[in-house]
Design a protein around this motif. Structure first.
Motif, mmCIF file in Angstrom:
data_model
loop_
_atom_site.group_PDB
_atom_site.id
_atom_site.type_symbol
_atom_site.label_atom_id
_atom_site.label_comp_id
_atom_site.label_asym_id
_atom_site.label_seq_id
_atom_site.Cartn_x
_atom_site.Cartn_y
_atom_site.Cartn_z
ATOM 1 N N THR A 70 0.830 -1.209 0.000
ATOM 2 C CA THR A 70 0.000 0.000 0.000
ATOM 3 C C THR A 70 0.860 1.252 0.000
ATOM 4 O OG1 THR A 70 -1.771 -1.172 1.191
ATOM 5 C CG2 THR A 70 -1.827 1.232 1.248
ATOM 6 N N LEU A 71 1.925 1.240 0.789
ATOM 7 C CA LEU A 71 2.835 2.382 0.836
ATOM 8 C C LEU A 71 3.479 2.638 -0.532
ATOM 9 C CD1 LEU A 71 4.549 1.670 4.264
ATOM 10 C CD2 LEU A 71 3.177 3.695 3.717
ATOM 11 N N LEU A 72 3.928 1.575 -1.189
ATOM 12 C CA LEU A 72 4.555 1.716 -2.505
ATOM 13 C C LEU A 72 3.538 2.162 -3.552
ATOM 14 C CD1 LEU A 72 6.864 -1.436 -2.401
ATOM 15 C CD2 LEU A 72 7.621 0.942 -2.439
ATOM 16 N N ASP A 73 2.312 1.658 -3.437
ATOM 17 C CA ASP A 73 1.258 2.058 -4.366
ATOM 18 C C ASP A 73 0.932 3.549 -4.201
ATOM 19 O OD1 ASP A 73 -0.926 1.328 -6.314
ATOM 20 O OD2 ASP A 73 -2.174 2.031 -4.661
ATOM 21 N N GLN A 74 0.942 4.018 -2.979
ATOM 22 C CA GLN A 74 0.669 5.439 -2.736
ATOM 23 C C GLN A 74 1.770 6.316 -3.339
ATOM 24 O OE1 GLN A 74 0.192 5.525 1.538
ATOM 25 N NE2 GLN A 74 -1.928 4.818 1.460
ATOM 26 N N LYS A 118 1.159 6.435 -7.116
ATOM 27 C CA LYS A 118 0.060 7.342 -7.471
ATOM 28 C C LYS A 118 0.503 8.798 -7.398
ATOM 29 C CE LYS A 118 -4.078 4.579 -6.500
ATOM 30 N NZ LYS A 118 -3.461 3.260 -6.478
ATOM 31 N N ARG A 119 1.285 9.147 -6.372
ATOM 32 C CA ARG A 119 1.752 10.528 -6.237
ATOM 33 C C ARG A 119 2.665 10.925 -7.394
ATOM 34 N NH1 ARG A 119 2.371 9.142 -0.672
ATOM 35 N NH2 ARG A 119 4.632 8.932 -0.892
ATOM 36 N N ARG A 120 3.388 9.949 -7.921
ATOM 37 C CA ARG A 120 4.344 10.233 -9.002
ATOM 38 C C ARG A 120 3.760 9.978 -10.389
ATOM 39 N NH1 ARG A 120 9.862 7.611 -6.320
ATOM 40 N NH2 ARG A 120 9.888 8.961 -4.481
ATOM 41 N N GLY A 121 2.480 9.644 -10.439
ATOM 42 C CA GLY A 121 1.836 9.421 -11.729
ATOM 43 C C GLY A 121 2.257 8.140 -12.407
ATOM 44 N N MET A 122 2.775 7.182 -11.644
ATOM 45 C CA MET A 122 3.158 5.883 -12.213
ATOM 46 C C MET A 122 1.938 4.982 -12.250
ATOM 47 S SD MET A 122 6.719 5.188 -10.191
ATOM 48 C CE MET A 122 8.146 6.247 -10.377
ATOM 49 N N GLY A 146 5.464 -2.080 -7.262
ATOM 50 C CA GLY A 146 6.598 -1.982 -6.349
ATOM 51 C C GLY A 146 7.923 -1.976 -7.096
ATOM 52 N N ALA A 147 8.049 -2.859 -8.103
ATOM 53 C CA ALA A 147 9.278 -2.921 -8.894
ATOM 54 C C ALA A 147 9.509 -1.603 -9.629
ATOM 55 C CB ALA A 147 9.195 -4.077 -9.890
ATOM 56 N N MET A 148 8.422 -1.000 -10.129
ATOM 57 C CA MET A 148 8.512 0.261 -10.856
ATOM 58 C C MET A 148 9.000 1.384 -9.937
ATOM 59 S SD MET A 148 5.394 2.219 -12.853
ATOM 60 C CE MET A 148 4.871 0.707 -13.647
ATOM 61 N N ASN A 187 20.129 -3.360 -0.849
ATOM 62 C CA ASN A 187 19.112 -3.299 0.206
ATOM 63 C C ASN A 187 18.192 -2.095 0.043
ATOM 64 O OD1 ASN A 187 20.120 -5.619 1.631
ATOM 65 N ND2 ASN A 187 21.810 -4.337 2.345
ATOM 66 N N LEU A 188 18.195 -1.514 -1.176
ATOM 67 C CA LEU A 188 17.439 -0.282 -1.393
ATOM 68 C C LEU A 188 15.948 -0.456 -1.129
ATOM 69 C CD1 LEU A 188 17.511 2.673 -2.384
ATOM 70 C CD2 LEU A 188 17.089 1.804 -4.681
ATOM 71 N N GLY A 189 15.378 -1.575 -1.612
ATOM 72 C CA GLY A 189 13.944 -1.799 -1.449
ATOM 73 C C GLY A 189 13.531 -1.809 0.016
ATOM 74 N N LYS A 190 14.248 -2.590 0.818
ATOM 75 C CA LYS A 190 13.926 -2.691 2.237
ATOM 76 C C LYS A 190 14.117 -1.346 2.940
ATOM 77 C CE LYS A 190 15.019 -7.609 2.806
ATOM 78 N NZ LYS A 190 15.914 -8.589 3.489
ATOM 79 N N GLU A 191 15.199 -0.673 2.590
ATOM 80 C CA GLU A 191 15.484 0.614 3.228
ATOM 81 C C GLU A 191 14.432 1.659 2.863
ATOM 82 O OE1 GLU A 191 19.383 1.450 1.856
ATOM 83 O OE2 GLU A 191 20.360 0.005 3.192
ATOM 84 N N PHE A 192 13.998 1.641 1.596
ATOM 85 C CA PHE A 192 13.006 2.610 1.147
ATOM 86 C C PHE A 192 11.662 2.366 1.830
ATOM 87 C CE2 PHE A 192 10.152 4.173 -2.454
ATOM 88 C CZ PHE A 192 10.218 5.493 -2.023
ATOM 89 N N VAL A 193 11.261 1.096 1.922
ATOM 90 C CA VAL A 193 9.994 0.770 2.588
ATOM 91 C C VAL A 193 10.064 1.135 4.070
ATOM 92 C CG1 VAL A 193 8.477 -1.122 3.312
ATOM 93 C CG2 VAL A 193 9.294 -1.034 0.953
ATOM 94 N N ALA A 194 11.213 0.889 4.692
ATOM 95 C CA ALA A 194 11.382 1.258 6.104
ATOM 96 C C ALA A 194 11.242 2.768 6.278
ATOM 97 C CB ALA A 194 12.748 0.795 6.600
ATOM 98 N N GLU A 195 11.781 3.528 5.318
ATOM 99 C CA GLU A 195 11.663 4.984 5.347
ATOM 100 C C GLU A 195 10.210 5.420 5.186
ATOM 101 O OE1 GLU A 195 12.817 8.564 2.299
ATOM 102 O OE2 GLU A 195 14.344 7.008 2.631
ATOM 103 N N LEU A 196 9.504 4.746 4.277
ATOM 104 C CA LEU A 196 8.086 5.065 4.070
ATOM 105 C C LEU A 196 7.273 4.759 5.321
ATOM 106 C CD1 LEU A 196 7.506 3.643 0.448
ATOM 107 C CD2 LEU A 196 7.689 6.047 1.116
ATOM 108 N N ARG A 197 7.559 3.633 5.961
ATOM 109 C CA ARG A 197 6.847 3.266 7.193
ATOM 110 C C ARG A 197 7.087 4.317 8.293
ATOM 111 N NH1 ARG A 197 5.059 -1.806 9.020
ATOM 112 N NH2 ARG A 197 4.704 -3.350 7.364
#
Length: 307
Positions: A73-77, A80-84, A133-135, A289-299
């Protein structure tokens, strides 16, 4: 009747046919389990994910499923904000591809999923989340730059000679089988079959326009010249093994079904290929580890409430 296992990236999906489905009133009994920036995740969502992961023979459980849905949900949001956007056609292609691999028509595949208590929309949501998420992560990775000094240092470290380095330069053409937005999966499949038939009788780039004129809703575009550093990933690998006058397999995009034709290939003297490989290698290490770090930042910056 037991079907053969279907292997997805890191997933194994085993499906058996039956007549069972969700119990009546499942939607009505659903309750909110968590909200992510005021967007609800329900017990129905969690239960469906648990069943889906069980079907994929993946480790699962209530908490794990909820955590996965929160991250998605966080990645989807962000997307959406970036028009992807991941189009319905792209999701349908992946969904129908799974059905084809287990040798079932899409409608029968939906019934097979239902026999395990999994709704087709739950699998579609999962596939969309994977692609979205991959995008988002890929876009994030592009912002991580590898310095020129790092590239040069790595070339020297590996003892790579760039004196006679060359890269391939391709002259490409794009044949688009247009699919209007909102078209049915059946129509997308029809266009895929038309594109495949076109590809089998492809007479080369000089004849492609005349060949396309005999078909409805087909556009031929000259892409100009692209080198191997500009086209990477699966498409780049496919290009390297495609002869002049050949085509890549049809690909479903937001515009429709696209076929790339190779009009000409030549070798040119350049260190760009070597440098691109080194840069990609270093970027991969940095982004491990970018994916995990980015999601942790979003959380950390999100408003997540558990019910």
């Amino acid at each position: 009747m037991r079907l053969k296992s279907l292997f997805l990236p890191a997933l194994a999906l085993g499906i058996s046919l039956g007549s069972l489905g969700l119990p009546a009133g499942a939607f009505a009994q659903s309750k909110v389990r968590a909200t992510v920036n005021d967007q609800a995740i329900t017990s129905y969502d969690v239960n469906q994910r648990v069943k889906l992961m069980t079907l994929f023979r993946q480790p699962t459980g209530d908490k794990k499923a909820l955590d996965e849905l929160i991250d998605e949900t966080l990645l989807d949001q962000v997307a959406k904000r970036r028009g992807m956007n991941v189009s319905d056609a792209m999701v349908d292609e992946r969904f129908n591809g799974i059905a084809k691999q287990v040798k079932l028509p899409p409608a029968q595949f939906v019934k097979a999923l239902g026999s395990q208590g999994v709704q087709a929309d739950s699998l579609r949501r999962f596939l969309r989340a994977q692609m979205t998420g991959a995008m988002v992560i890929k876009a994030r990775a592009r912002s991580v730059k590898v310095s020129e000094a790092d590239v040069q240092a790595q070339i020297q470290k590996e003892g790579i000679s760039t004196e006679n380095a060359t890269i391939k330069e391709f002259k490409l053409q794009q044949i688009v089988f247009v699919v209007p937005k909102g078209s049915s999966p059946g129509y997308v499949g029809q266009r895929q079959r038309e594109a495949e038939a076109f590809r089998k009788r492809f007479g080369g780039c000089d004849a492609s326009l005349a060949q396309a004129k005999a078909l409805k809703g087909v556009v031929v575009l000259n892409m100009g010249r692209r080198d191997s550093t500009q086209i990477q990933g699966p498409a780049g690998d496919a290009l390297k093994s495609t002869p002049v006058g050949g085509t890549l397999k049809p690909d479903v995009t937001e515009r429709g079904v696209e076929v790339i034709a190779v009009c000409d290939v030549k070798e040119i003297r350049s260190t760009a290929g070597v440098r691109a490989e080194i840069e990609e290698k270093l970027a991969t290490e940095q982004n491990k580890n970018l994916g995990k770090e980015f999601v942790a930042e979003l959380r950390e910056n999100a408003k997540i409430s558990y019910k």
